[in-house]
Design a protein around this motif. Structure first.
Motif, mmCIF file in Angstrom:
data_model
loop_
_atom_site.group_PDB
_atom_site.id
_atom_site.type_symbol
_atom_site.label_atom_id
_atom_site.label_comp_id
_atom_site.label_asym_id
_atom_site.label_seq_id
_atom_site.Cartn_x
_atom_site.Cartn_y
_atom_site.Cartn_z
ATOM 1 N N VAL A 1 0.798 -1.422 0.473
ATOM 2 C CA VAL A 1 -0.082 0.000 0.171
ATOM 3 C C VAL A 1 0.873 1.494 -0.180
ATOM 4 N N CYS B 1 2.269 -7.517 4.393
ATOM 5 C CA CYS B 1 1.608 -5.907 3.618
ATOM 6 C C CYS B 1 2.943 -5.291 4.301
ATOM 7 N N TYR C 1 3.392 -1.027 3.749
ATOM 8 C CA TYR C 1 2.783 0.339 4.032
ATOM 9 C C TYR C 1 3.683 0.848 4.313
ATOM 10 N N LEU D 1 -2.983 7.646 7.065
ATOM 11 C CA LEU D 1 -3.588 5.770 6.692
ATOM 12 C C LEU D 1 -4.028 6.037 8.063
ATOM 13 N N LEU E 1 -5.610 2.048 9.262
ATOM 14 C CA LEU E 1 -5.843 0.871 8.976
ATOM 15 C C LEU E 1 -6.637 0.545 9.897
ATOM 16 N N GLU F 1 3.146 -7.282 8.943
ATOM 17 C CA GLU F 1 2.805 -5.964 8.636
ATOM 18 C C GLU F 1 4.252 -4.775 8.979
ATOM 19 N N PHE G 1 5.507 -0.833 8.439
ATOM 20 C CA PHE G 1 5.005 0.574 8.359
ATOM 21 C C PHE G 1 6.083 1.601 7.879
ATOM 22 N N ASP H 1 -4.023 2.628 13.657
ATOM 23 C CA ASP H 1 -3.515 0.920 13.403
ATOM 24 C C ASP H 1 -4.690 0.638 13.982
#
Length: 396
Positions: free
Chosen positions: A158, A184, A186, A194, A196, A212, A214, A224
């Motif tokens: 993303v 993932c 970001y 963001l 999320l 994930e 970031f 988040d």
């Protein structure tokens, strides 16, 4: 095509690394307190040979697979892009198309794979998507990720452009009989934001792994919130790389567990530049024989003055047999900072229970109100209150 060459290169490199990386052991700080039997070659081998030990037990969340979304929606089914309705200002790419258009972004994403199971995802770089929010645009998007194959690997990138904002509502379903591995990334450019909100369900007979990452540029922000309801074992890794000033990251995970499986959470908040904030909060309600294993790291570089970073883990024990093990780690190389951590384990308050039962509320209903109130704090920064009420209604 460039994508075929690049993805093949990424896959071959990951396959070589995967063979050389050992399965987790007790010596590995990143897997401290984890149920290593779950992540051993003996347990995972049946999934890789297409013969999982058990299947089914999906009734609690099976309806979410077919739930209609409002607005933009992306459906990723065992790593394959099946539906991609992009709202204004958003572009959606398959892995192949992303490798053609943005080879540096794709290669950098897969180069960060360092563990056994995130490297597994990179052995299949053609299974995944890239979501790009254009500079200055604002959008809301639903992302649904479904895992049904015995080994289901997928990657999601993303990418938020400068000054953009995205409200991403992510639903992640791991069905019984599946070993689901998801990575993932970001990437937030300057002054982007963001929000999320993630709902994660996994069946009793599934094993779910998710990493994930970031990456925050100057002036960017992340809100988040995760709701995790897992019947089978799961591993969640969430890493915040705060390498610019003026950033903020607020990440909260709520875990609802009552099976005999271990829910394993590993987080990191890495600050390398001054004047940024981060907060990591884990909350869990544990019943039956459930176990929570949490290891969280706050690392502050010597140049990251005026950093404010916090971490907490709070567990509400609904059974005498449930367990919580937490290991906060602080590595602070700068004195001019505000950093702290805290861990707490408790049972539902006898005083609160008595107060509600005296007013005609049954014992189970009273306990449910306490649990829901305990959970709601995890989602207080999510702007879509209807979504939060809907998710909490499913959990309780």
């Amino acid at each position: 095509r460039m994508s075929e060459t690049l993805l093949e290169k990424i896959s071959n490199a990951a396959k070589e690394r995967f063979q050389n990386i050992a399965f987790p052991t007790r010596k590995d700080e990143y897997w401290r307190f984890a149920d290593l039997d779950t992540w051993s070659v003996d347990t995972l081998f049946p999934y890789f040979t297409g013969r999982p030990p058990e299947e089914g037990c999906n009734s609690e969340f099976e309806d979410l697979e077919h739930e209609e979304s409002q607005g933009g929606c992306v459906l990723l089914f065992d790593g394959q892009l099946l539906d991609g309705e992009a709202p204004k200002g958003v572009e959606i790419y398959s892995s192949g198309a992303a490798a053609d258009e943005f080879p540096e972004i794709v290669e950098k994403f897969h180069s960060k794979a360092s563990g056994k199971f995130d490297t597994l995802v990179s052995t299949r770089p053609d299974f995944g998507i890239l979501i790009r929010v254009l500079d200055g645009e604002s959008a809301t998007l639903d992302l649904k990720i479904i895992s049904k194959l015995t080994v289901s690997a997928a990657s999601v990138i993303v990418w938020l452009g400068k000054g953009s904002s995205l409200r991403l509502r992510k639903t992640n379903l791991a069905f019984g009989g599946s070993f689901a591995a998801l990575k993932c990334g970001y990437v937030l450019e300057e002054n982007s934001s963001l929000e999320l909100a993630s709902l994660k369900y996994s069946s009793k007979y599934s094993i779910a792994y998710e990493r994930e990452d970031f990456s925050l540029a100057e002036g960017s922000s992340v809100v988040d919130a995760v709701a995790l309801s897992a019947k089978g074992p799961s591993r969640q890794e969430r890493n915040f790389e705060i390498s610019s000033s003026g950033c903020s990251a607020d990440s909260r995970i709520f875990v609802s567990a009552d099976s005999d499986a271990t829910q394993d959470i590993r987080t990191s908040q890495i600050h390398s530049k001054p004047m940024s904030d981060s907060n990591m909060e884990i909350r869990a309600t544990l019943g039956g024989l459930a176990k929570l294993a949490f290891t969280g790291l706050i690392s502050v570089d010597k140049n990251a003055v005026k950093t404010r970073s916090y971490q907490s883990c709070r567990s509400l024990m609904l059974s005498d047999a449930a367990k919580c093990q937490a290991s906060p780690v602080l590595e602070i190389s700068c004195s001019d900072v505000e950093c702290s951590h805290g861990c707490a384990v408790s049972k539902p308050s006898d005083e609160q229970m008595f107060y509600m039962m005296q007013r005609g509320i049954g014992e189970e209903a009273a306990k449910g109100l306490i649990v829901r109130s305990f959970a709601e704090t995890s989602f207080e920064k999510i702007s879509d209150r209807d979504l939060v009420d809907k998710w909490l209604g499913r959990l309780f």
